[in-house]
Design a protein around this motif. Structure first.
Motif, mmCIF file in Angstrom:
data_model
loop_
_atom_site.group_PDB
_atom_site.id
_atom_site.type_symbol
_atom_site.label_atom_id
_atom_site.label_comp_id
_atom_site.label_asym_id
_atom_site.label_seq_id
_atom_site.Cartn_x
_atom_site.Cartn_y
_atom_site.Cartn_z
ATOM 1 N N GLU A 15 0.812 -1.224 0.000
ATOM 2 C CA GLU A 15 0.000 0.000 0.000
ATOM 3 C C GLU A 15 0.842 1.269 0.000
ATOM 4 O O GLU A 15 0.324 2.359 -0.293
ATOM 5 N N ALA A 16 2.128 1.147 0.310
ATOM 6 C CA ALA A 16 3.006 2.319 0.246
ATOM 7 C C ALA A 16 3.129 2.846 -1.179
ATOM 8 O O ALA A 16 3.593 3.968 -1.390
ATOM 9 N N TRP A 17 2.721 2.041 -2.165
ATOM 10 C CA TRP A 17 2.733 2.450 -3.564
ATOM 11 C C TRP A 17 1.357 2.937 -4.032
ATOM 12 O O TRP A 17 1.129 3.056 -5.247
ATOM 13 N N ALA A 18 0.443 3.216 -3.135
ATOM 14 C CA ALA A 18 -0.931 3.542 -3.530
ATOM 15 C C ALA A 18 -1.026 4.615 -4.615
ATOM 16 O O ALA A 18 -1.775 4.449 -5.586
ATOM 17 N N PRO A 19 -0.287 5.744 -4.524
ATOM 18 C CA PRO A 19 -0.420 6.762 -5.578
ATOM 19 C C PRO A 19 0.035 6.276 -6.950
ATOM 20 O O PRO A 19 -0.469 6.750 -7.973
ATOM 21 N N GLN A 20 0.986 5.346 -6.974
ATOM 22 C CA GLN A 20 1.476 4.819 -8.241
ATOM 23 C C GLN A 20 0.548 3.713 -8.768
ATOM 24 O O GLN A 20 0.300 3.635 -9.974
ATOM 25 N N ILE A 21 0.026 2.881 -7.891
ATOM 26 C CA ILE A 21 -0.913 1.840 -8.309
ATOM 27 C C ILE A 21 -2.121 2.472 -8.987
ATOM 28 O O ILE A 21 -2.575 2.028 -10.051
ATOM 29 N N GLU A 22 -2.642 3.511 -8.385
ATOM 30 C CA GLU A 22 -3.865 4.138 -8.899
ATOM 31 C C GLU A 22 -3.635 4.812 -10.244
ATOM 32 O O GLU A 22 -4.502 4.785 -11.120
ATOM 33 N N VAL A 23 -2.461 5.407 -10.442
ATOM 34 C CA VAL A 23 -2.183 6.106 -11.700
ATOM 35 C C VAL A 23 -1.784 5.133 -12.804
ATOM 36 O O VAL A 23 -2.338 5.154 -13.913
ATOM 37 N N PHE A 24 -0.831 4.258 -12.534
ATOM 38 C CA PHE A 24 -0.276 3.422 -13.600
ATOM 39 C C PHE A 24 -1.136 2.199 -13.905
ATOM 40 O O PHE A 24 -0.940 1.548 -14.933
ATOM 41 N N GLY A 25 -2.111 1.909 -13.045
ATOM 42 C CA GLY A 25 -3.061 0.866 -13.362
ATOM 43 C C GLY A 25 -3.906 1.189 -14.577
ATOM 44 O O GLY A 25 -4.517 0.293 -15.169
ATOM 45 N N ALA A 26 -3.918 2.454 -14.978
ATOM 46 C CA ALA A 26 -4.669 2.856 -16.175
ATOM 47 C C ALA A 26 -3.888 2.603 -17.460
ATOM 48 O O ALA A 26 -4.471 2.611 -18.550
ATOM 49 N N THR A 27 -2.567 2.393 -17.352
ATOM 50 C CA THR A 27 -1.735 2.268 -18.556
ATOM 51 C C THR A 27 -0.888 0.998 -18.587
ATOM 52 O O THR A 27 -0.363 0.644 -19.641
ATOM 53 N N HIS A 28 -0.739 0.333 -17.444
ATOM 54 C CA HIS A 28 0.149 -0.817 -17.334
ATOM 55 C C HIS A 28 -0.501 -1.929 -16.524
ATOM 56 O O HIS A 28 -1.478 -1.687 -15.794
ATOM 57 N N ARG A 29 0.052 -3.117 -16.649
ATOM 58 C CA ARG A 29 -0.301 -4.203 -15.741
ATOM 59 C C ARG A 29 0.551 -4.018 -14.488
ATOM 60 O O ARG A 29 1.742 -4.348 -14.480
ATOM 61 N N VAL A 30 -0.027 -3.457 -13.453
ATOM 62 C CA VAL A 30 0.707 -3.127 -12.232
ATOM 63 C C VAL A 30 0.622 -4.298 -11.264
ATOM 64 O O VAL A 30 -0.466 -4.811 -10.968
ATOM 65 N N ILE A 31 1.778 -4.698 -10.758
ATOM 66 C CA ILE A 31 1.867 -5.788 -9.783
ATOM 67 C C ILE A 31 2.701 -5.266 -8.611
ATOM 68 O O ILE A 31 3.917 -5.094 -8.733
ATOM 69 N N ALA A 32 2.024 -4.962 -7.504
ATOM 70 C CA ALA A 32 2.713 -4.502 -6.301
ATOM 71 C C ALA A 32 2.797 -5.679 -5.334
ATOM 72 O O ALA A 32 1.793 -6.341 -5.059
ATOM 73 N N VAL A 33 3.983 -5.940 -4.816
ATOM 74 C CA VAL A 33 4.208 -7.142 -4.014
ATOM 75 C C VAL A 33 4.655 -6.770 -2.606
ATOM 76 O O VAL A 33 5.406 -5.815 -2.407
ATOM 77 N N ASP A 34 4.148 -7.514 -1.620
ATOM 78 C CA ASP A 34 4.649 -7.403 -0.248
ATOM 79 C C ASP A 34 5.991 -8.119 -0.164
ATOM 80 O O ASP A 34 6.102 -9.295 -0.555
ATOM 81 N N MET A 35 6.995 -7.453 0.364
ATOM 82 C CA MET A 35 8.276 -8.126 0.581
ATOM 83 C C MET A 35 8.117 -9.260 1.597
ATOM 84 O O MET A 35 7.175 -9.263 2.386
ATOM 85 N N PRO A 36 9.035 -10.218 1.617
ATOM 86 C CA PRO A 36 8.937 -11.325 2.566
ATOM 87 C C PRO A 36 8.763 -10.843 4.008
ATOM 88 O O PRO A 36 9.479 -9.954 4.477
ATOM 89 N N GLY A 37 7.769 -11.437 4.692
ATOM 90 C CA GLY A 37 7.514 -11.078 6.082
ATOM 91 C C GLY A 37 6.792 -9.767 6.275
ATOM 92 O O GLY A 37 6.551 -9.356 7.404
ATOM 93 N N HIS A 38 6.424 -9.115 5.194
ATOM 94 C CA HIS A 38 5.702 -7.846 5.234
ATOM 95 C C HIS A 38 4.290 -8.059 4.685
ATOM 96 O O HIS A 38 4.079 -8.926 3.834
ATOM 97 N N GLY A 39 3.345 -7.235 5.127
ATOM 98 C CA GLY A 39 1.991 -7.384 4.641
ATOM 99 C C GLY A 39 1.511 -8.801 4.879
ATOM 100 O O GLY A 39 1.486 -9.292 6.011
ATOM 101 N N GLN A 40 1.183 -9.503 3.802
ATOM 102 C CA GLN A 40 0.711 -10.885 3.920
ATOM 103 C C GLN A 40 1.673 -11.899 3.294
ATOM 104 O O GLN A 40 1.313 -13.064 3.105
#
Length: 277
Positions: free
Chosen positions: A47-72
């Motif tokens: 979620e730290a990439w939220a501003p980029q996910i929301e913008v680039f999801g309109a032009t690219h296949r965006v895949i944001a990943v939780d690093m090991p042991g972070h998030g889920q």
């Protein structure tokens, strides 16, 4: 995207739906087009990439990943170094059948991105390092190793990073609150493992930049005391198609505090032609 709220009821927390890959990595995917993979830093989550996910999801296949042991995401074994994190990222690309991607990493994610383009360059279309570190000097190395060593004994220091990463301006108010919440929710062992790899990994792939042929963006804030403008410029100078961009008046979490400026530079980077094969 769902939204939760911090205890003070003033700052909404973005929460993105996740899938779990076969290697235990949790990720959020949206959009279509060229893949853009986003890797966050120590103590954060996708979620730290939220501003980029929301913008680039309109032009690219965006895949944001939780690093090991972070998030889920499942953790790596205690003591895993940067090489292990880069191998984990390669396995993540494998399980999603991603042959060639654009990859942008922030802080520890920048080290993983730099390792990826060094170890499996044929899979990286373009690489962007946001607030990346490079060959720390003796004093900086001593300080970051001391912080890494203190985690096991004293737990996760939330105040220190927040003070280093942000100023007191209004643009930092929400990102400060989010960062504090994410750091406070981290598992101590997973944080210690990632921070240890971050502390010891600044020189692991530092001498590989001369061989990186793809477009490479090195971006940081003018006031970042640890991922400094000089580091960005040094990496860009070593890289055949490297460019350094400095966001004036910002520190470590530039993709949150200066999202519009960062997104404009990422858009420029993504439009840079790949080298002819």
């Amino acid at each position: 995207m769902a939204v939760a709220t911090l205890p003070d009821q003033t700052v909404p927390i973005p929460v993105f739906e996740r899938r779990i890959a076969a290697n235990g990595a949790a990720y959020h995917e949206c959009g279509k087009g060229e893949p853009l993979v986003l890797i966050h830093g120590v103590g954060m989550r996708l979620e730290a990439w939220a501003p980029q996910i929301e913008v680039f999801g309109a032009t690219h296949r965006v895949i944001a990943v939780d690093m090991p042991g972070h998030g889920q995401s499942a953790p790596l074994p205690p003591g895993s170094d940067l090489v292990a994190f880069v191998a984990w990222f390669g396995a993540f690309l494998d399980v999603l059948s991603l042959d060639r991607v654009n990859v942008a990493g922030h802080s520890m994610g920048a080290l993983v991105s730099g390792g990826a383009v060094a170890v499996f360059p044929e899979r990286i279309r373009r690489v962007a390092l946001l607030n990346g570190v490079f060959c720390r000097d003796t004093a900086a190395k001593k300080a970051v190793l001391a912080r890494a060593a203190s985690i096991e004994a004293h737990g996760i220091d939330v105040d220190g990073p927040v003070q280093r990463w942000f100023d007191d301006g209004e643009a930092s108010r929400k990102p400060r609150a989010l960062t504090r919440a994410w750091l406070s929710g981290m598992d101590r062992q997973a944080y210690a493992t990632a921070y240890g790899a971050f502390a010891g990994g600044d020189a692991t792939y530092a001498h590989e930049w001369a061989g990186v042929k793809c477009p490479a963006l090195f971006l940081t804030g003018s006031g970042d005391p640890n991922s400094t403008p000089d580091m960005a410029r040094q990496m860009a100078a070593l890289t055949p198609r490297g460019v350094a961009r400095i966001i004036q008046g910002h520190r470590h979490m530039v993709n949150l505090t200066a999202a519009e400026a960062v997104n404009a530079l990422l858009r420029e980077w993504l439009a840079t032609p790949e080298p002819a094969s």
